[in-house]
Design an enzyme around this catalytic site. Sequence first.
Site, PDB file in Angstrom:
ATOM      1  N   ILE A  90      43.144  40.504  38.597  1.00  0.00           N
ATOM      2  CA  ILE A  90      41.838  39.484  39.744  1.00  0.00           C
ATOM      3  C   ILE A  90      41.623  41.073  40.293  1.00  0.00           C
ATOM      4  O   ILE A  90      42.779  41.003  41.604  1.00  0.00           O
ATOM      5  CB  ILE A  90      42.200  37.703  40.295  1.00  0.00           C
ATOM      6  CG1 ILE A  90      42.278  37.062  39.279  1.00  0.00           C
ATOM      7  CG2 ILE A  90      40.129  38.119  40.854  1.00  0.00           C
ATOM      8  CD1 ILE A  90      43.388  36.147  40.315  1.00  0.00           C
ATOM      9  N   CYS A  91      40.082  41.361  40.522  1.00  0.00           N
ATOM     10  CA  CYS A  91      40.210  42.574  41.433  1.00  0.00           C
ATOM     11  C   CYS A  91      39.283  41.063  42.295  1.00  0.00           C
ATOM     12  O   CYS A  91      37.973  41.086  42.617  1.00  0.00           O
ATOM     13  CB  CYS A  91      38.929  43.340  40.570  1.00  0.00           C
ATOM     14  SG  CYS A  91      37.938  44.366  41.782  1.00  0.00           S
TER      15      CYS A  91
END
Lengths: 152, 515
Positions: A90-91
């Site tokens: 996840i960014c």
Amino acid sequence: MFASKRLSKELSKLHDKLPPGITLIKADDFTEWLMDIRVIDSNPLYQDEVYRLKFVFSQTYPIEAPEVVFVKDEDHPIPWHPHVYSNGIICLDLLDRQGWSPVHNVESVCVSLQSMLTSNTKQERPPGDEHFVKHNKQRPKDINFVFHDNQV
Amino acid sequence: MSSPEPIPPPNDRRSSRASSNASLAVPTLDNTREPVELLVVGGPPSTPSPLALRASNSPSSNRRKSRIAKLPPDVHLLEYLSACDSNLICLICHSPFDKPVQLACEHFFCRECLDHAWDAQHDAQKTCPTCRGRVDTTREPLPVPKIIATMLDELVVKCPNTKSGCDWIEQRVNVHDHVLLYCEYTLVDCPDFDCHLYITQKDFHKGCLHYTEHQRTTCPNRSTACPHCSVELLRLELNAHVKDICPKVIVPCPGTLVGCTVAVERADLAGHAKGCSMAIMAPYFRDQQARIERSEARLEPLSRKVGILEDGLSKITNMLYPPNANDSSFPVTNPLDPNSDAFTTAPLVPTPDFRLPPASFPPVPPSHDTSQTPLTNPTPPPFDSQIHHLLTLHGSLRDEVSRIANALTDYEGRTNMMIINENQRVKDEMLHTNAAINGMRMQLHWLVSATLQQRTGSTNSTGNSTSRAGGSTDSNASGTQGTNSNLGSRSAGASATLHLPLRRLSDSTRQNTKL
């Protein structure tokens, strides 16, 4: 020591009460927890899907951010999102070294991810997803994301 | 940064100790230790010699600086009796604040938590963990309002040693003192020099229980054989066994007290004791001995008491019959004797000293010159009996009382006479004075009337002349004056006319000069 103290308090609170759409799956020790999240409103992208999150805590938690990724298995897909790679990474600035703050906790991270999914309308992966997934050997927290997109 | 000193992990304890104290290092397990001197294998470490102690006086090997090296209680681990207000919870550690501080953005944290959070940040760019606002480290963190600290102090907590059995429950502010000073369940270092384990404070005086436990159950060399009877037993119990139980140990006959010199093995002792008359008698002798000792012990305070009583008695005797009792300064046998020295300076009525029974003394030997040696003869006078003494005392007192009664009557009569005489004189004098006063009063009366008469006479003549002159010569103003004076003179004249007939006019001139 510090981490386990804090996590034991968080755990007892999670056992007590959880926000809607968030479930505690596994918290046997103070290093790795599994949480399920589900989008509550009727976003067609995530309808009837449950996503599994894996939290990995270091000894310095909560000073340092936990490592949070989506986990893929037969029941739990990786959600579509322009900031979620297909391998589950996840960014999100919240989970980055710079964006993290010790006042965050497991519950607040889950709620943030929930709302991140809720507000999304695009069924797509981040740019360069295929290349990243193929070549990335780094741990999620060592990746230097560039937070270019403030829309979602 | 000013981060607090981290609490050392348990295995760091040794290095955190300061230099040791030799007197505290002396082990306390004397009983369990003795068999080891015979058999070295598996025994506990023996008492270190002073040399060894000095040699081990290096920082690394010394662990007994303070007898009790306790860790202060960790506030984050305290168990709270009731759920704490969520506003008093630190967002970093999720427990009620411990030594809270405040940032300019009005976010609160434990001092320690904030320091932990800031460890990762550069000095110049420290931010508030909650709002990410920039923090001016020269000014912040700020102290929290007093009420916050008070609310935290008043949170009710359980003792951290609750699991060990402590049932202390009180305000959080007291927990530090309780754990470090009062709690019996606080873990302290085992008193044994070489034991590295902990023990609760209430068991500290019992010595190293860990080693006893080890000796009883876990030590592979814990059992041994008695050197006399070769019975298998715990090394720990060897001493007691040899001293009291072992049948093969050679022990003296119980008659040793009385003089029996036989010494046989314990198993054969019963047989010997049956035949040995001294052994049979020994218990009686021992009883007698004990009784004598008890009696002597009781005698000691009694003799002391007798001494005190004797002292008191002699003091009382001295007080009753002082050594100078025969001194002629005491008006004894005949207070009215004019030859006695005591009355040469005394007033007419003597004042006898009642401390002494005057008639109770035997006749004084004439050769005894009392005025020269008043202190040489303190022996109390002999009496036939107590009753005789009292009777003579009584008689003399009665005499004295009747004498005083006579004297009193005498005095009374004389005083009465004197008072009557004096009264008479005073009465006469008062009569004289009254007469004089009356004369003076009459004289004064006469003088007053004479003066009044003279005044009216003079004013009458002057008033008439002025009115006549005013009327003949001048105006209204003097006319009114004239009427005023006329009025005055008329009233004066009226009063004068009342007394005038009683007085001779010729006297008026002479009275004027007198006044």
